[in-house]
Scaffold this active site. Structure first.
Site, PDB file in Angstrom:
ATOM      1  N   SER A 126       0.806  -1.223   0.000  1.00 40.70           N
ATOM      2  CA  SER A 126       0.000   0.000   0.000  1.00 40.70           C
ATOM      3  C   SER A 126       0.837   1.270   0.000  1.00 40.70           C
ATOM      4  CB  SER A 126      -0.943   0.017   1.213  1.00 40.70           C
ATOM      5  OG  SER A 126      -1.868  -1.034   1.151  1.00 40.70           O
ATOM      6  N   GLU A 346     -10.516   6.618   2.703  1.00 41.78           N
ATOM      7  CA  GLU A 346     -10.060   5.233   2.596  1.00 41.78           C
ATOM      8  C   GLU A 346     -10.951   4.287   3.389  1.00 41.78           C
ATOM      9  OE1 GLU A 346      -6.242   2.314   3.536  1.00 41.78           O
ATOM     10  OE2 GLU A 346      -6.789   3.935   4.910  1.00 41.78           O
ATOM     11  N   HIS A 355      -6.653  -9.965   4.619  1.00 44.63           N
ATOM     12  CA  HIS A 355      -5.443 -10.539   5.216  1.00 44.63           C
ATOM     13  C   HIS A 355      -5.799 -11.593   6.262  1.00 44.63           C
ATOM     14  CE1 HIS A 355      -2.143  -8.402   3.436  1.00 44.63           C
ATOM     15  NE2 HIS A 355      -2.582  -7.203   3.787  1.00 44.63           N
ATOM     16  N   HIS A 500      -1.307 -10.013  -0.587  1.00 42.86           N
ATOM     17  CA  HIS A 500      -1.821  -9.218  -1.699  1.00 42.86           C
ATOM     18  C   HIS A 500      -1.714 -10.025  -2.988  1.00 42.86           C
ATOM     19  CE1 HIS A 500      -0.629  -5.236   0.544  1.00 42.86           C
ATOM     20  NE2 HIS A 500      -1.573  -5.920   1.167  1.00 42.86           N
TER      21      HIS A 500
END
EC number: 3.1.3.1
Length: 569
Positions: A126, A346, A355, A500
């Protein structure tokens, strides 16, 4: 602001600003294309090359338009699979089959795919991805607001710092805001205002002593010491612990304390700098703020990340939702800066749920982000407000089998056995066991035993990441309620935290300049879509020497030069 005032103001803004029909903006006339030199990849990629390349994507696509206000929504970890599954879940929660549903931003008239890789990694993090979106320059994983000429963990010189869109907005005299359900010092929100060569440097004690001695500043301190304009106008999120000294107990959880070892109470410092501002750490204080009449707002509602939407009602101090924070920020910015503003919002916990291998929370967090987008679009006009919705990266959530239409998206697959049809009963694998539509390629949902749970199906426990595993088989789900909020989807192989993914993510656009968003673009082009669509941002970049003869920003601005000019002014 009283809660009733917030509702009334939101309704007034919606009535006064929204157009009767959100028609797409007309494409701008094509101008002279921007030439981008051919380079050898990756060795020939430089910060200047990345900036020019992103500028060409936006300019040649027709980004020039008149957006006085810009909102960038980032669904952290919101992969295309996450979007598709959340779309179906939202529809099913309304009693529909689900597949026909669209999330609010999926109704936007322009879409593209965004390529997320960092300059040093196929699968990104990120910090590097959000830095690309904010600065217009791709960079390495782990770096925030710093270009690829710096290595991770080095005390980066200002020569490697890259101005963010939010910093430019402050230089231009626009209003600014940052809203997140994550720690406000976490990678994605931090990239709007901070510059560090290690994303973990959220507070002073997280920085190695040698780096502190070299003058490296932590992320929380950089927010309060923000040097441009009059400072960020609205900051709402989590992460109190990075702002409070270790000698001070947390106001909500007195058994815990701050993390700062330098003795600074950054909340107190912020309040002294902004005596007319408002500070909040709980819902009651948030609801008491008159956002339309308060020039600065700082709200930090958890020591760390804010609660998942599913768990928000259980918070002792109470928290506003992402939609409520978004509405409040828009009210404040519109009232204090009607000439123009930039807001980043966000949905940070989509990423955390993925995750954790917990699809239920990942999908409900995505729906929460979609609700915030819908509120923002209703409160603004498509004539003057550009809204972009995207993700920083994807996740390895998979959507499998041949479930029948309307099959619960979180349930076991029930439908034909394959492409050739067959008995539309509960589908089973070659071992005779049922399986779910949603699974993860890796992560903590692996069926083997670990130090936190026995072999079999796993249940979500927040902040628990097992590290020791035994080889095991996929759990038999016959008697397991896979639609339960705490069920963890099966994972093919074990990891403490699911990873990811390196695939593209969606980019959805509405408002002036949105027509440039199409095709497959590099992620750093998002900065250029914004600055080329907002006249004051474009003018500011031109004043800083970034523009070509056509008035298009094509050269990255040196942070040091911008700071020196700011101090001179």
């Amino acid at each position: 602001m009283r809660l009733t005032f917030l509702a009334a103001a939101a309704a007034a803004l919606a009535a006064g600003c929204a157009t009767t029909a959100h028609a797409p903006s007309a494409p701008a006339a094509r101008a002279t294309p921007i030439e981008v030199p051919a380079v050898r990849h990756p060795d020939g990629e430089t910060p200047a090359w990345w900036y020019r390349s992103g500028a060409a994507t936006a300019h040649d696509g027709g980004a020039s338009a008149g957006a006085s206000k810009v909102i960038l929504f980032v669904g952290d970890g919101m992969s295309l699979t996450t979007v598709a599954a959340a779309r179906i879940l939202e529809g099913q929660l309304r009693g529909a089959p689900g597949e026909e549903n669209r999330l609010s931003f999926e109704r936007f008239p322009y879409t593209a795919l965004s390529k997320t890789y960092n300059t040093d990694q196929q699968t990104p993090d990120s910090a590097g991805t959000m830095s690309a979106m904010m600065s217009g320059v791709k960079t390495r994983a782990g770096l925030i607001g710093v270009d690829q000429t710096t290595t991770r963990g080095a005390c980066a010189a200002q020569d490697a710092w890259r101005l963010s869109t939010l910093e430019l907005a402050e230089i231009a005299g626009l209003g600014t805001g940052v809203v997140s359900t994550a720690r406000i010092t976490h990678a994605t929100p931090a990239a709007t205002y901070a510059h560090v060569s290690e994303r973990g440097w959220e507070y002073d004690q997280a920085i190695p002593a040698t780096a502190r001695a070299a003058g490296c500043a932590d992320i929380a301190a950089q927010l309060v010491d923000f040097p441009f304009g009059d400072g960020i106008d609205v900051v709402l999120g989590g992460g109190r612990r990075g702002f409070l000294p270790e000698t001070e107990a947390d106001p909500e959880f007195p058994g815990t304390s701050g993390r700062r070892g330098d003795g600074r109470d950054l909340v107190a410092e912020w309040r002294r700098r902004h005596p007319d501002g408002a500070w909040a750490w709980n819902r009651a204080q948030f609801e008491a703020i008159d956002f339309a009449r308060t020039p600065k707002v700082l709200g930090l509602f958890q020591p760390a990340h804010m609660r998942y939407e599913h768990d928000r009602a259980q918070d002792p101090g109470g928290e506003p939702s992402l939609t409520e924070m978004t509405r409040a920020a828009i009210i404040a910015l519109e009232a204090q800066h009607p000439q123009g503003w930039f807001l980043m919002v966000e949905g940070g916990r989509i990423d955390h749920a993925n995750h954790a291998g917990n699809a239920y929370r990942a999908l409900t967090e995505t729906i929460s982000l979609a609700d915030a987008v819908a509120a923002a679009r209703a409160m603004t006009s498509e004539d003057d407000t550009l809204i972009l919705v995207t993700a920083d990266h994807g996740h390895v959530l998979s959507f499998v089998g041949y479930p029948a239409r309307g099959n619960p998206i979180l349930g076991k697959v029930a439908g034909p056995a394959g492409e050739d049809g067959g008995d539309p009963a509960l589908a089973r694998d070659a071992l005779g066991r049922p399986y779910t539509t949603l699974n993860y390629l890796n992560g903590p949902g692996y069926g083997g035993a670990n130090e936190a749970a026995p072999a079999g199906a796993k249940r979500f426990v927040e902040d628990v990441e097992p590290t020791t595993w035994q080889a095991g088989d996929r759990a038999d789900l016959s008697a397991i309620d896979t639609e339960a909020p705490d069920y963890m989807q099966s994972a093919l192989f074990p990891l403490p935290s699911e990873t990811h993914s390196g695939d593209d993510v969606g980019l959805y656009a509405s408002g002036p300049g949105a027509q440039a968003v199409h095709g497959v673009v590099e992620q750093n082009a998002i900065h250029h879509f914004i600055v080329q669509s907002q006249p004051e941002l474009r003018r500011t970049l031109c004043d800083l020497g970034a523009c070509n003869a056509d008035g298009v920003p094509v050269e990255p601005v040196a942070y040091r030069a911008a700071l020196e000019r700011e101090r001179a002014d």
